[in-house]
Design a protein around this motif. Structure first.
Motif, PDB file in Angstrom:
ATOM      1  N   MET A   1       0.843  -1.165   0.000  1.00 32.75           N
ATOM      2  CA  MET A   1       0.000   0.000   0.000  1.00 32.75           C
ATOM      3  C   MET A   1       0.887   1.227   0.000  1.00 32.75           C
ATOM      4  SD  MET A   1      -2.619  -1.321   2.905  1.00 32.75           S
ATOM      5  CE  MET A   1      -1.263  -2.006   3.823  1.00 32.75           C
ATOM      6  N   GLU A   2       0.469   2.230  -0.717  1.00 32.31           N
ATOM      7  CA  GLU A   2       1.212   3.485  -0.752  1.00 32.31           C
ATOM      8  C   GLU A   2       0.244   4.641  -0.641  1.00 32.31           C
ATOM      9  OE1 GLU A   2       4.566   4.171  -3.495  1.00 32.31           O
ATOM     10  OE2 GLU A   2       3.432   5.922  -4.151  1.00 32.31           O
ATOM     11  N   ARG A   3       0.610   5.610   0.160  1.00 36.85           N
ATOM     12  CA  ARG A   3      -0.163   6.830   0.292  1.00 36.85           C
ATOM     13  C   ARG A   3       0.802   8.005   0.279  1.00 36.85           C
ATOM     14  NH1 ARG A   3      -3.303   3.361  -0.377  1.00 36.85           N
ATOM     15  NH2 ARG A   3      -5.358   3.051   0.515  1.00 36.85           N
ATOM     16  N   VAL A   4       0.354   9.122  -0.296  1.00 37.95           N
ATOM     17  CA  VAL A   4       1.143  10.352  -0.321  1.00 37.95           C
ATOM     18  C   VAL A   4       0.335  11.422   0.384  1.00 37.95           C
ATOM     19  CG1 VAL A   4       2.235  12.085  -1.787  1.00 37.95           C
ATOM     20  CG2 VAL A   4       2.230   9.677  -2.492  1.00 37.95           C
ATOM     21  N   MET A   5       0.997  12.178   1.247  1.00 38.42           N
ATOM     22  CA  MET A   5       0.312  13.231   1.996  1.00 38.42           C
ATOM     23  C   MET A   5       1.255  14.406   2.201  1.00 38.42           C
ATOM     24  SD  MET A   5       0.244  10.930   5.446  1.00 38.42           S
ATOM     25  CE  MET A   5       0.461   9.427   4.523  1.00 38.42           C
ATOM     26  N   VAL A   6       0.696  15.549   2.497  1.00 40.50           N
ATOM     27  CA  VAL A   6       1.489  16.747   2.767  1.00 40.50           C
ATOM     28  C   VAL A   6       1.273  17.135   4.220  1.00 40.50           C
ATOM     29  CG1 VAL A   6       1.845  19.176   2.200  1.00 40.50           C
ATOM     30  CG2 VAL A   6       1.400  17.516   0.382  1.00 40.50           C
ATOM     31  N   VAL A   7       2.396  17.372   4.899  1.00 39.04           N
ATOM     32  CA  VAL A   7       2.380  17.811   6.294  1.00 39.04           C
ATOM     33  C   VAL A   7       2.911  19.238   6.309  1.00 39.04           C
ATOM     34  CG1 VAL A   7       3.232  17.370   8.625  1.00 39.04           C
ATOM     35  CG2 VAL A   7       2.814  15.446   7.066  1.00 39.04           C
ATOM     36  N   ARG A   8       2.172  20.137   6.922  1.00 40.74           N
ATOM     37  CA  ARG A   8       2.551  21.552   6.948  1.00 40.74           C
ATOM     38  C   ARG A   8       3.564  21.835   8.058  1.00 40.74           C
ATOM     39  NH1 ARG A   8      -3.510  22.458   6.680  1.00 40.74           N
ATOM     40  NH2 ARG A   8      -3.081  22.396   8.884  1.00 40.74           N
ATOM     41  N   ARG A   9       4.722  21.207   7.900  1.00 39.25           N
ATOM     42  CA  ARG A   9       5.869  21.432   8.788  1.00 39.25           C
ATOM     43  C   ARG A   9       7.133  21.164   7.989  1.00 39.25           C
ATOM     44  NH1 ARG A   9       5.170  19.647  14.974  1.00 39.25           N
ATOM     45  NH2 ARG A   9       6.983  20.973  15.134  1.00 39.25           N
ATOM     46  N   PRO A  10       8.262  21.756   8.392  1.00 35.31           N
ATOM     47  CA  PRO A  10       9.519  21.501   7.697  1.00 35.31           C
ATOM     48  C   PRO A  10       9.918  20.017   7.766  1.00 35.31           C
ATOM     49  CG  PRO A  10       9.708  23.428   9.117  1.00 35.31           C
ATOM     50  CD  PRO A  10       8.388  22.766   9.446  1.00 35.31           C
ATOM     51  N   GLU A 121      -9.391  -4.206   3.794  1.00 37.14           N
ATOM     52  CA  GLU A 121      -9.313  -3.681   5.168  1.00 37.14           C
ATOM     53  C   GLU A 121      -7.994  -2.956   5.405  1.00 37.14           C
ATOM     54  OE1 GLU A 121     -10.971  -6.093   8.359  1.00 37.14           O
ATOM     55  OE2 GLU A 121     -11.620  -7.496   6.797  1.00 37.14           O
ATOM     56  N   PHE A 122      -6.906  -3.479   4.842  1.00 36.06           N
ATOM     57  CA  PHE A 122      -5.622  -2.797   4.977  1.00 36.06           C
ATOM     58  C   PHE A 122      -5.624  -1.475   4.221  1.00 36.06           C
ATOM     59  CE2 PHE A 122      -3.989  -7.164   5.911  1.00 36.06           C
ATOM     60  CZ  PHE A 122      -3.635  -6.901   7.224  1.00 36.06           C
ATOM     61  N   GLU A 123      -6.297  -1.429   3.083  1.00 38.15           N
ATOM     62  CA  GLU A 123      -6.414  -0.165   2.335  1.00 38.15           C
ATOM     63  C   GLU A 123      -7.174   0.872   3.156  1.00 38.15           C
ATOM     64  OE1 GLU A 123      -5.023   0.751  -0.486  1.00 38.15           O
ATOM     65  OE2 GLU A 123      -4.245  -1.176  -1.188  1.00 38.15           O
ATOM     66  N   ARG A 124      -8.215   0.458   3.867  1.00 39.48           N
ATOM     67  CA  ARG A 124      -8.965   1.390   4.720  1.00 39.48           C
ATOM     68  C   ARG A 124      -8.091   1.909   5.866  1.00 39.48           C
ATOM     69  NH1 ARG A 124     -12.954  -1.867   2.952  1.00 39.48           N
ATOM     70  NH2 ARG A 124     -12.866  -3.406   4.618  1.00 39.48           N
ATOM     71  N   LEU A 125      -7.263   1.021   6.435  1.00 32.51           N
ATOM     72  CA  LEU A 125      -6.348   1.478   7.482  1.00 32.51           C
ATOM     73  C   LEU A 125      -5.370   2.506   6.924  1.00 32.51           C
ATOM     74  CD1 LEU A 125      -5.495  -1.779   9.465  1.00 32.51           C
ATOM     75  CD2 LEU A 125      -6.699   0.240  10.320  1.00 32.51           C
TER      76      LEU A 125
END
Length: 142
Positions: A1-10, A121-125
């Protein structure tokens, strides 16, 4: 599984937050408890006991920080029935950080037979990680 996200911190702050796997209690919807088993500064070889709940059952894995780089963390977890691999890669994006999170599970023995049926179920997690990780990392104060 792969997910990409942006965190508003350095980037350095996001890495500092995530290199302590005990914070998984805050951002991983499956984690019930995560406790560091060794002491001292965080380094490759640091270990945690992660207790997770999945499909009504609780299980514990021993996780180790196997790669600790300025823009990458890799954790490997294992118990009698599963091996887990979490690969986190970080990229600066202005004052924010783009996180590419790859997680893989490999079941052992008879549990391997169930793995194709558990993918949803793993994709939902994993979707839950996308919802929880950025705000947890953004709220963290060292």
């Amino acid at each position: 599984m792969e997910r990409v996200m942006v965190v508003r911190r350095p980037l350095a702050e996001v890495v500092a937050y995530l290199e302590d796997f005990a914070h998984a209690e805050e951002w991983d919807p499956g984690t019930v408890r995560c406790v560091r088993l060794d002491e001292g500064p965080l380094r490759e070889g640091a270990v945690w006991r992660n207790t997770s709940r999945f499909r009504g059952r609780t299980t514990a894995l021993r996780y180790e920080l196997v790669v600790r780089e300025s823009a990458r963390l890799v954790f490997a977890g294992e118990n009698a029935t599963v091996t887990a691999h979490d690969d986190l890669r970080f990229t600066e994006e202005g004052v924010a950080t783009r996180l590419t999170y790859q997680a893989s599970l490999r079941f052992k023995g008879l549990a391997r037979l169930a793995s194709p049926f558990l993918r949803g179920e793993f994709e939902r997690l994993a979707d839950g990680v996308v919802d929880r990780l950025p705000p947890a990392a953004e709220a963290w104060r060292p």
